[in-house]
Design a protein around this motif. Structure first.
Motif, PDB file in Angstrom:
ATOM      1  N   ARG A  12      50.032  40.053  56.535  1.00 24.96           N
ATOM      2  CA  ARG A  12      48.931  41.018  56.607  1.00 24.96           C
ATOM      3  C   ARG A  12      49.432  42.428  56.304  1.00 24.96           C
ATOM      4  NH1 ARG A  12      44.440  38.480  55.605  1.00 24.96           N
ATOM      5  NH2 ARG A  12      44.323  36.547  56.792  1.00 24.96           N
ATOM      6  N   ILE A  13      50.598  42.767  56.820  1.00 21.48           N
ATOM      7  CA  ILE A  13      51.181  44.075  56.509  1.00 21.48           C
ATOM      8  C   ILE A  13      51.453  44.175  55.008  1.00 21.48           C
ATOM      9  CG2 ILE A  13      53.224  45.526  56.804  1.00 21.48           C
ATOM     10  CD1 ILE A  13      53.364  44.550  59.694  1.00 21.48           C
ATOM     11  N   GLY A  14      51.928  43.077  54.422  1.00 18.87           N
ATOM     12  CA  GLY A  14      52.171  43.059  52.984  1.00 18.87           C
ATOM     13  C   GLY A  14      50.903  43.309  52.194  1.00 18.87           C
ATOM     14  N   LEU A  15      49.804  42.699  52.614  1.00 16.60           N
ATOM     15  CA  LEU A  15      48.530  42.925  51.935  1.00 16.60           C
ATOM     16  C   LEU A  15      48.076  44.368  52.065  1.00 16.60           C
ATOM     17  CD1 LEU A  15      46.247  39.807  52.554  1.00 16.60           C
ATOM     18  CD2 LEU A  15      47.124  40.679  50.392  1.00 16.60           C
ATOM     19  N   LEU A  16      48.261  44.946  53.254  1.00 25.26           N
ATOM     20  CA  LEU A  16      47.895  46.350  53.450  1.00 25.26           C
ATOM     21  C   LEU A  16      48.722  47.259  52.540  1.00 25.26           C
ATOM     22  CD1 LEU A  16      47.463  46.559  57.339  1.00 25.26           C
ATOM     23  CD2 LEU A  16      45.670  46.695  55.595  1.00 25.26           C
ATOM     24  N   GLN A  17      49.993  46.929  52.370  1.00 22.78           N
ATOM     25  CA  GLN A  17      50.838  47.730  51.474  1.00 22.78           C
ATOM     26  C   GLN A  17      50.336  47.644  50.037  1.00 22.78           C
ATOM     27  OE1 GLN A  17      54.493  45.741  52.661  1.00 22.78           O
ATOM     28  NE2 GLN A  17      55.283  47.610  53.579  1.00 22.78           N
ATOM     29  N   VAL A  18      49.956  46.449  49.613  1.00 23.93           N
ATOM     30  CA  VAL A  18      49.446  46.278  48.257  1.00 23.93           C
ATOM     31  C   VAL A  18      48.112  47.014  48.089  1.00 23.93           C
ATOM     32  CG1 VAL A  18      48.629  44.601  46.562  1.00 23.93           C
ATOM     33  CG2 VAL A  18      50.642  44.076  47.942  1.00 23.93           C
ATOM     34  N   CYS A  19      47.249  46.943  49.100  1.00 21.14           N
ATOM     35  CA  CYS A  19      45.966  47.651  49.047  1.00 21.14           C
ATOM     36  C   CYS A  19      46.179  49.157  48.949  1.00 21.14           C
ATOM     37  CB  CYS A  19      45.123  47.328  50.282  1.00 21.14           C
ATOM     38  SG  CYS A  19      44.404  45.666  50.292  1.00 21.14           S
ATOM     39  N   ALA A  20      47.145  49.670  49.709  1.00 20.68           N
ATOM     40  CA  ALA A  20      47.447  51.106  49.652  1.00 20.68           C
ATOM     41  C   ALA A  20      47.902  51.501  48.248  1.00 20.68           C
ATOM     42  CB  ALA A  20      48.519  51.458  50.678  1.00 20.68           C
ATOM     43  N   ALA A  21      48.703  50.638  47.620  1.00 18.39           N
ATOM     44  CA  ALA A  21      49.114  50.905  46.239  1.00 18.39           C
ATOM     45  C   ALA A  21      47.901  50.951  45.321  1.00 18.39           C
ATOM     46  CB  ALA A  21      50.095  49.827  45.771  1.00 18.39           C
ATOM     47  N   GLY A  22      46.955  50.036  45.521  1.00 19.01           N
ATOM     48  CA  GLY A  22      45.745  50.008  44.703  1.00 19.01           C
ATOM     49  C   GLY A  22      44.914  51.269  44.837  1.00 19.01           C
ATOM     50  N   VAL A  23      44.807  51.788  46.044  1.00 16.70           N
ATOM     51  CA  VAL A  23      44.053  53.028  46.264  1.00 16.70           C
ATOM     52  C   VAL A  23      44.702  54.185  45.502  1.00 16.70           C
ATOM     53  CG1 VAL A  23      43.381  54.744  47.985  1.00 16.70           C
ATOM     54  CG2 VAL A  23      43.106  52.310  48.484  1.00 16.70           C
ATOM     55  N   LEU A 297      35.644  44.078  48.718  1.00 19.40           N
ATOM     56  CA  LEU A 297      36.210  44.309  50.047  1.00 19.40           C
ATOM     57  C   LEU A 297      36.174  43.044  50.886  1.00 19.40           C
ATOM     58  CD1 LEU A 297      34.863  47.856  50.974  1.00 19.40           C
ATOM     59  CD2 LEU A 297      37.200  47.218  50.377  1.00 19.40           C
ATOM     60  N   ALA A 298      35.061  42.307  50.813  1.00 16.25           N
ATOM     61  CA  ALA A 298      34.947  41.060  51.573  1.00 16.25           C
ATOM     62  C   ALA A 298      35.987  40.055  51.100  1.00 16.25           C
ATOM     63  CB  ALA A 298      33.542  40.480  51.407  1.00 16.25           C
ATOM     64  N   ALA A 299      36.233  39.994  49.775  1.00 17.16           N
ATOM     65  CA  ALA A 299      37.233  39.064  49.244  1.00 17.16           C
ATOM     66  C   ALA A 299      38.632  39.431  49.716  1.00 17.16           C
ATOM     67  CB  ALA A 299      37.174  39.057  47.715  1.00 17.16           C
ATOM     68  N   VAL A 300      38.939  40.716  49.735  1.00 11.53           N
ATOM     69  CA  VAL A 300      40.262  41.157  50.191  1.00 11.53           C
ATOM     70  C   VAL A 300      40.458  40.826  51.664  1.00 11.53           C
ATOM     71  CG1 VAL A 300      41.736  43.162  50.577  1.00 11.53           C
ATOM     72  CG2 VAL A 300      40.464  42.956  48.437  1.00 11.53           C
ATOM     73  N   VAL A 301      39.424  41.080  52.467  1.00  8.46           N
ATOM     74  CA  VAL A 301      39.506  40.776  53.899  1.00  8.46           C
ATOM     75  C   VAL A 301      39.695  39.274  54.122  1.00  8.46           C
ATOM     76  CG1 VAL A 301      38.211  40.763  56.070  1.00  8.46           C
ATOM     77  CG2 VAL A 301      38.191  42.794  54.611  1.00  8.46           C
ATOM     78  N   ALA A 302      39.061  38.446  53.261  1.00  9.24           N
ATOM     79  CA  ALA A 302      39.126  36.989  53.428  1.00  9.24           C
ATOM     80  C   ALA A 302      40.409  36.375  52.893  1.00  9.24           C
ATOM     81  CB  ALA A 302      37.934  36.333  52.729  1.00  9.24           C
ATOM     82  N   LEU A 303      41.259  37.183  52.250  1.00 12.85           N
ATOM     83  CA  LEU A 303      42.509  36.643  51.712  1.00 12.85           C
ATOM     84  C   LEU A 303      43.362  36.039  52.813  1.00 12.85           C
ATOM     85  CD1 LEU A 303      43.753  39.275  49.103  1.00 12.85           C
ATOM     86  CD2 LEU A 303      43.258  36.876  48.656  1.00 12.85           C
ATOM     87  N   ASN A 304      43.983  34.912  52.494  1.00 10.87           N
ATOM     88  CA  ASN A 304      44.954  34.293  53.402  1.00 10.87           C
ATOM     89  C   ASN A 304      46.258  34.166  52.644  1.00 10.87           C
ATOM     90  OD1 ASN A 304      46.358  32.905  55.329  1.00 10.87           O
ATOM     91  ND2 ASN A 304      45.266  30.970  55.053  1.00 10.87           N
TER      92      ASN A 304
END
Length: 313
Positions: A12-23, A297-304
């Motif tokens: 989950r932390i990894g996904l947040l890091q990738v999302c931050a890069a996207g922003v 956003l819903a798709a990103v939240v639903a990522l596993n």
């Protein structure tokens, strides 16, 4: 905390890091457009400055953090992969920035990222001999549906910046394919080396690849640099924030997140790009765009991200 819980937390932390890069990436297209209109910089000149500034910043940081040996070891032990990732990064951003100037920020961002999750997921499953789970299909379908809605919304109310929109779209498609391939390669390499070492090596290679465009700009009479402090600040922002920092976050996130999941997570980029374009450039984003953003956003939240490779075929 159990081992499974710790692993889930890391992903989950990894996904947040990738999302931050996207922003952060989502702001890059707007800055390029501003520099083009204000100073007449070409897309490849800006791309070259972005890479060079990022490379210098990363070398300074790696040296200060005493990671210089890790950088040299990465280049020595993985020269081919590092070169491919660096060249892919340079190619992707060059194609993307040119398409931005031809079809607009929102459309270029949406199209270039739209293909990436499909191509990355297809490659990963073919390589692993697996098939996607229903959850993965639903997440990808939701994300791409959101992209289609944002693309449709962004295509209304704003004229194409150039008289060759078809070429701009083709370049955006090529950028998306290059981005997908680079992300898959970056994921493989990130499992073996430190994020700062990978980011520094790839950025230095990319800077070397794009440096000749300074000469091209000078020979053709195009501007290469400006004394304007605002433009210089924006160039520094492009290099440090949207390149050095964002790719550091990406490669750190790829250590615990699959390449396909990362390409879905970076779809937050068109959200930030479209929102900023609507506010700063007058590119209208109607309600279809809002619905598309909600789907992404819903798709990103639903990522596993832990579910990288489901049942074998």
């Amino acid at each position: 905390m159990t081992t499974t819980a710790r692993a889930s937390r890391r992903t989950r932390i990894g996904l947040l890091q990738v999302c931050a890069a996207g922003v952060l990436w989502g702001t890059g297209g707007l800055v390029v457009t501003f520099l083009h209109e204000r100073d007449g910089f070409g897309a490849m000149t800006v791309s070259a400055w972005r890479m060079v500034i990022a490379a210098v910043a990363l070398i300074v940081f790696a040296t200060a953090a005493r990671r210089g040996r890790a950088v040299l070891r990465t280049m020595r032990e993985h020269p081919l992969l590092v070169t491919l990732v660096g060249c892919g990064t340079a190619t992707y951003q060059g194609l993307y920035f040119v398409s931005v100037l031809m079809v607009g920020v929102s459309v270029a961002t949406v199209v270039s990222l739209g293909l990436a999750p499909i191509l990355a997921a297809t490659w990963e499953h073919l390589a692993a001999g697996t098939r996607p789970s229903r959850r993965q299909v639903a997440v990808l379908a939701g994300a791409l549906s959101g992209l289609v809605l944002i693309s449709f919304a962004a295509g209304h109310g704003s004229a194409a910046p150039s008289d060759e929109p078809a070429l701009g779209l083709l370049l955006a498609v090529a950028a998306g394919a290059t981005y997908a391939g680079t992300t898959v390669l970056g994921h493989r390499l990130s499992q073996q080396v430190e994020a700062i070492a990978l980011t520094t090596c790839a950025t230095v290679v990319g800077a070397i690849v794009l440096a000749p465009f300074f000469v091209v700009a000078a020979v053709t009479g195009a501007p290469v640099l400006t004394p304007d402090p605002v433009s210089l600040t924006l160039l520094a922002y492009l290099g440090i924030a949207t390149m050095a920092l964002s790719y550091g976050l990406l490669y750190a996130g790829l250590r615990t997140t699959s390449g396909s999941a990362a390409t879905v997570a970076t779809l937050v980029e068109p959200l930030s790009a479209a929102a900023l374009a609507a506010v700063l450039l007058g590119e209208r984003l109607p309600w279809l765009g809002v619905v598309g953003g909600a789907l992404i956003l819903a798709a990103v939240v639903a990522l596993n991200p832990a579910e990288e490779y489901p049942a074998p075929v």
